[in-house]
Write a protein that holds these residues in place. Sequence first.
Motif, PDB file in Angstrom:
ATOM      1  N   ARG A   9       6.888 -11.122   5.563  1.00 21.26           N
ATOM      2  CA  ARG A   9       6.191 -10.064   5.342  1.00 21.26           C
ATOM      3  C   ARG A   9       5.699  -9.172   6.668  1.00 21.26           C
ATOM      4  O   ARG A   9       6.043  -8.018   6.588  1.00 21.26           O
ATOM      5  CB  ARG A   9       4.932 -10.204   4.768  1.00 21.26           C
ATOM      6  CG  ARG A   9       3.799  -8.951   4.500  1.00 21.26           C
ATOM      7  CD  ARG A   9       2.662  -9.255   3.741  1.00 21.26           C
ATOM      8  NE  ARG A   9       2.091 -10.652   4.262  1.00 21.26           N
ATOM      9  CZ  ARG A   9       1.171 -10.708   5.380  1.00 21.26           C
ATOM     10  NH1 ARG A   9       0.913  -9.504   6.035  1.00 21.26           N
ATOM     11  NH2 ARG A   9       0.368 -11.577   5.947  1.00 21.26           N
ATOM     12  N   ILE A  10       5.606  -9.748   7.613  1.00 18.50           N
ATOM     13  CA  ILE A  10       4.984  -8.950   8.840  1.00 18.50           C
ATOM     14  C   ILE A  10       6.462  -8.621   9.538  1.00 18.50           C
ATOM     15  O   ILE A  10       6.277  -7.426   9.971  1.00 18.50           O
ATOM     16  CB  ILE A  10       4.599  -9.813   9.939  1.00 18.50           C
ATOM     17  CG1 ILE A  10       3.175  -9.963   9.355  1.00 18.50           C
ATOM     18  CG2 ILE A  10       4.020  -9.153  11.127  1.00 18.50           C
ATOM     19  CD1 ILE A  10       2.266 -11.155   9.947  1.00 18.50           C
ATOM     20  N   PHE A  11       7.516  -9.300   9.572  1.00 18.29           N
ATOM     21  CA  PHE A  11       8.610  -8.983  10.560  1.00 18.29           C
ATOM     22  C   PHE A  11       9.564  -8.313   9.771  1.00 18.29           C
ATOM     23  O   PHE A  11      10.702  -7.529  10.203  1.00 18.29           O
ATOM     24  CB  PHE A  11       9.362 -10.207  11.237  1.00 18.29           C
ATOM     25  CG  PHE A  11       8.357 -10.650  12.412  1.00 18.29           C
ATOM     26  CD1 PHE A  11       8.424 -10.017  13.648  1.00 18.29           C
ATOM     27  CD2 PHE A  11       7.419 -11.780  12.167  1.00 18.29           C
ATOM     28  CE1 PHE A  11       7.468 -10.381  14.619  1.00 18.29           C
ATOM     29  CE2 PHE A  11       6.732 -12.177  13.072  1.00 18.29           C
ATOM     30  CZ  PHE A  11       6.685 -11.413  14.427  1.00 18.29           C
ATOM     31  N   GLY A  12       9.882  -8.564   8.317  1.00 17.12           N
ATOM     32  CA  GLY A  12      10.839  -8.045   7.369  1.00 17.12           C
ATOM     33  C   GLY A  12      12.046  -8.817   7.542  1.00 17.12           C
ATOM     34  O   GLY A  12      13.046  -8.408   6.922  1.00 17.12           O
ATOM     35  N   ARG A  22      -0.467 -12.890  14.840  1.00 18.71           N
ATOM     36  CA  ARG A  22      -1.240 -12.144  13.937  1.00 18.71           C
ATOM     37  C   ARG A  22      -0.718 -10.717  14.321  1.00 18.71           C
ATOM     38  O   ARG A  22      -0.856 -10.245  15.413  1.00 18.71           O
ATOM     39  CB  ARG A  22      -2.873 -12.172  14.372  1.00 18.71           C
ATOM     40  CG  ARG A  22      -3.766 -11.441  13.515  1.00 18.71           C
ATOM     41  CD  ARG A  22      -4.972 -11.857  13.665  1.00 18.71           C
ATOM     42  NE  ARG A  22      -5.211 -13.159  13.184  1.00 18.71           N
ATOM     43  CZ  ARG A  22      -6.350 -13.934  13.278  1.00 18.71           C
ATOM     44  NH1 ARG A  22      -7.274 -13.408  13.985  1.00 18.71           N
ATOM     45  NH2 ARG A  22      -6.403 -15.188  12.867  1.00 18.71           N
ATOM     46  N   ASP A  23      -0.657  -9.683  13.148  1.00 13.96           N
ATOM     47  CA  ASP A  23      -0.289  -8.347  13.367  1.00 13.96           C
ATOM     48  C   ASP A  23      -1.544  -7.575  13.731  1.00 13.96           C
ATOM     49  O   ASP A  23      -2.727  -7.657  12.696  1.00 13.96           O
ATOM     50  CB  ASP A  23       0.385  -7.862  11.909  1.00 13.96           C
ATOM     51  CG  ASP A  23       0.979  -6.521  12.037  1.00 13.96           C
ATOM     52  OD1 ASP A  23       0.482  -5.694  13.026  1.00 13.96           O
ATOM     53  OD2 ASP A  23       1.315  -5.983  11.353  1.00 13.96           O
ATOM     54  N   LEU A  24      -1.743  -7.088  14.742  1.00 14.21           N
ATOM     55  CA  LEU A  24      -2.861  -6.120  15.030  1.00 14.21           C
ATOM     56  C   LEU A  24      -3.119  -4.802  14.759  1.00 14.21           C
ATOM     57  O   LEU A  24      -4.119  -4.039  14.978  1.00 14.21           O
ATOM     58  CB  LEU A  24      -3.337  -6.375  16.503  1.00 14.21           C
ATOM     59  CG  LEU A  24      -3.294  -7.660  17.077  1.00 14.21           C
ATOM     60  CD1 LEU A  24      -3.767  -7.569  18.661  1.00 14.21           C
ATOM     61  CD2 LEU A  24      -4.681  -8.480  16.624  1.00 14.21           C
ATOM     62  N   THR A  25      -2.025  -4.425  14.101  1.00 15.45           N
ATOM     63  CA  THR A  25      -1.750  -3.096  13.582  1.00 15.45           C
ATOM     64  C   THR A  25      -3.103  -2.533  12.858  1.00 15.45           C
ATOM     65  O   THR A  25      -3.574  -1.425  13.175  1.00 15.45           O
ATOM     66  CB  THR A  25      -0.501  -2.873  12.798  1.00 15.45           C
ATOM     67  OG1 THR A  25       0.668  -2.935  13.530  1.00 15.45           O
ATOM     68  CG2 THR A  25      -0.645  -1.093  12.471  1.00 15.45           C
ATOM     69  N   PRO A  26      -3.453  -3.185  11.834  1.00 14.35           N
ATOM     70  CA  PRO A  26      -4.653  -2.567  10.987  1.00 14.35           C
ATOM     71  C   PRO A  26      -5.694  -2.476  11.794  1.00 14.35           C
ATOM     72  O   PRO A  26      -6.647  -1.559  11.916  1.00 14.35           O
ATOM     73  CB  PRO A  26      -4.779  -3.631   9.951  1.00 14.35           C
ATOM     74  CG  PRO A  26      -3.535  -4.361   9.842  1.00 14.35           C
ATOM     75  CD  PRO A  26      -2.857  -4.332  10.961  1.00 14.35           C
ATOM     76  N   GLU A  44      -5.589   0.340  14.163  1.00 12.64           N
ATOM     77  CA  GLU A  44      -5.692   1.386  13.432  1.00 12.64           C
ATOM     78  C   GLU A  44      -7.150   1.641  12.915  1.00 12.64           C
ATOM     79  O   GLU A  44      -7.767   2.933  13.123  1.00 12.64           O
ATOM     80  CB  GLU A  44      -4.911   1.676  12.155  1.00 12.64           C
ATOM     81  CG  GLU A  44      -3.441   1.519  12.279  1.00 12.64           C
ATOM     82  CD  GLU A  44      -2.686   1.370  11.081  1.00 12.64           C
ATOM     83  OE1 GLU A  44      -3.374   0.947  10.090  1.00 12.64           O
ATOM     84  OE2 GLU A  44      -1.693   1.686  11.012  1.00 12.64           O
ATOM     85  N   ALA A  45      -7.961   0.644  12.726  1.00 11.18           N
ATOM     86  CA  ALA A  45      -9.346   0.691  12.687  1.00 11.18           C
ATOM     87  C   ALA A  45     -10.066   1.293  13.663  1.00 11.18           C
ATOM     88  O   ALA A  45     -11.247   1.910  13.575  1.00 11.18           O
ATOM     89  CB  ALA A  45      -9.884  -0.293  12.011  1.00 11.18           C
ATOM     90  N   GLN A  46      -9.756   0.723  14.871  1.00 10.27           N
ATOM     91  CA  GLN A  46     -10.408   1.052  16.082  1.00 10.27           C
ATOM     92  C   GLN A  46     -10.268   2.396  16.530  1.00 10.27           C
ATOM     93  O   GLN A  46     -11.022   3.312  16.839  1.00 10.27           O
ATOM     94  CB  GLN A  46      -9.763   0.001  17.199  1.00 10.27           C
ATOM     95  CG  GLN A  46     -10.172  -1.217  17.102  1.00 10.27           C
ATOM     96  CD  GLN A  46      -9.553  -2.277  18.493  1.00 10.27           C
ATOM     97  OE1 GLN A  46      -8.655  -1.848  18.828  1.00 10.27           O
ATOM     98  NE2 GLN A  46     -10.446  -3.482  18.568  1.00 10.27           N
ATOM     99  N   ALA A  47      -8.902   2.875  16.164  1.00 10.81           N
ATOM    100  CA  ALA A  47      -8.678   4.170  16.601  1.00 10.81           C
ATOM    101  C   ALA A  47      -9.207   5.238  15.422  1.00 10.81           C
ATOM    102  O   ALA A  47      -9.883   6.197  16.052  1.00 10.81           O
ATOM    103  CB  ALA A  47      -7.189   4.371  16.293  1.00 10.81           C
ATOM    104  N   GLU A  48      -9.660   4.824  14.366  1.00  6.99           N
ATOM    105  CA  GLU A  48     -10.213   5.655  13.522  1.00  6.99           C
ATOM    106  C   GLU A  48     -12.065   5.739  13.770  1.00  6.99           C
ATOM    107  O   GLU A  48     -12.474   6.718  13.598  1.00  6.99           O
ATOM    108  CB  GLU A  48     -10.305   5.215  11.935  1.00  6.99           C
ATOM    109  CG  GLU A  48     -10.878   5.938  10.851  1.00  6.99           C
ATOM    110  CD  GLU A  48     -10.618   7.518  10.810  1.00  6.99           C
ATOM    111  OE1 GLU A  48     -11.309   8.197  10.406  1.00  6.99           O
ATOM    112  OE2 GLU A  48      -9.678   7.883  11.176  1.00  6.99           O
TER     113      GLU A  48
END
Length: 514
Positions: A48-51, A129-133, A136-140
């Motif tokens: 799921r993470i890498f495709g 672990r994918d840190l994208t979410p 994004e939460a930190q940026a928001e």
Amino acid sequence: MSEDMQALLARLMEAEALKQGVIDAALDAVITADRDCRVTGWNAAAERIFGHRRDEIMGKPIGDTIVPPHHRAGHEAGLARYHRTGCPHVLGQRLEMEAMRADGSLFPCELSIHEVKAAGKLFFTAWLRDLTPMHEAQAELARQRERLHQSEKMSALGSLLAGVAHELNNPLAVVVAQTTMLEAMATEPAVRERAQRIHAAAARCGRIVKTFLAMVRQQAPRRTAVEVNATLRGALELAGYGLKSAGIAVEQALDPLLGTIEADPDQLGQVAVNLVVNAQAALSDRPEPRILRIETWREANGIGFALEDNGPGVPDDLREKIFEPYVTTKPLGAGTGLGLAVCRNILGAHGGTIALEPGALGGARFVVRLPLGHAKPEDTQPGAAAPLEKHRVLVVDDEPEVGSALAELLGLHGIESELVNDIPAAMARLDAQRFDAVFCDLRMPGGGGGQLYRHATMAQPHLRGRFAFVTGDTVAGPSAIAALDPDRPPPILEKPFTPQDVAEVLQKVREDGA
């Protein structure tokens, strides 16, 4: 095969299935690789993470699949060093780095690699672990914190401007009113001309104060037909001495067929002056030639104009923030950082935009775009307001000079005024005498104009609709006044007031009272 061996094999298969089930149920990617870092295990989260599907990536080198190209040399060197020395540099640590998906996109991840030895062979197991979410939460969160910070700054700015406006508008009201009377009464042309000059300067001060207040309270501009070319020429004329003394050459490329737009002339003039003054400040320390270029043009649904200079420009780290309050490129003490914020808010209220765009002169180029709107002819100056039936008005103001100035302007309209300077005296007069209207300052000791409004409309009910508030607090004042009588908000006379303003409020009082 014996029964014991069959039972052992069954338990091993059960344990393997359980292990694989646990790994596949993990939310994080679990990847296993051999000593050469070729994939031997790839769970569902990794897919799921890498495709990459499991059957597609098995046996492929990790360095060629999930390691970004700019990190691959370091990855290969680290693996070779580990095999050569046996000294781990990253094993067992939690690291944050970049990884690459099947489509080539990069994303931040947290990685932990462990060494596993089984059946005499060396394997590596990585938990990723994918840190994208989270990013994004930190940026928001950072954006929301910045918006809150800007809101707090604008709130503080509003409070400051409201206080400053109240203190300035009282003496300005006196100057405007007294110069009006002097101009009307003067018999000598020279005296009349001096009165006109003082009146014009005081009125301009009042308009500037109202422009700053309009920025804070986001009030709708007063629209009329405006020639943008004339507005820009007026700004150049106003700043002409400073531009000339600074050795700045002004180039004009104004479209003669530009025509008019619907706008507030004072506010649009404020934008033009701010941009000219900013350019002058930017060019002040530059070697000659110093150039300021102004151009206008027509667009499909509006007009555009630009001010460009050959100064130092805007630093890259400020280009996105230059229109925020308190952000300035000027030295400490040389600027407030409010000018461009004022421009942006004024233009936004007009449905327009301002942007910093690349220019040909090497400095800053500010481009303004405005819609045409439906230009209307400028309002005609009203004459004397229709007089009130009995011509008796109570004027209440704790600044005697302001109250006297208002009473004199009312006298120009045939109104007989009685002036008192505090709330108790006003209440006493209302209890003893019938008045046809009341003009009362909003902010006063003793409960202020709101307290007097409640008393007046109870003591003399006909005054509901004939009670006007006089105020220099045009930030919080209008909402406070409207809250006193939501169904029939009393009219407001803003300081500094002109004879025209007084006439308009008198007319409204007469209409509401009827």
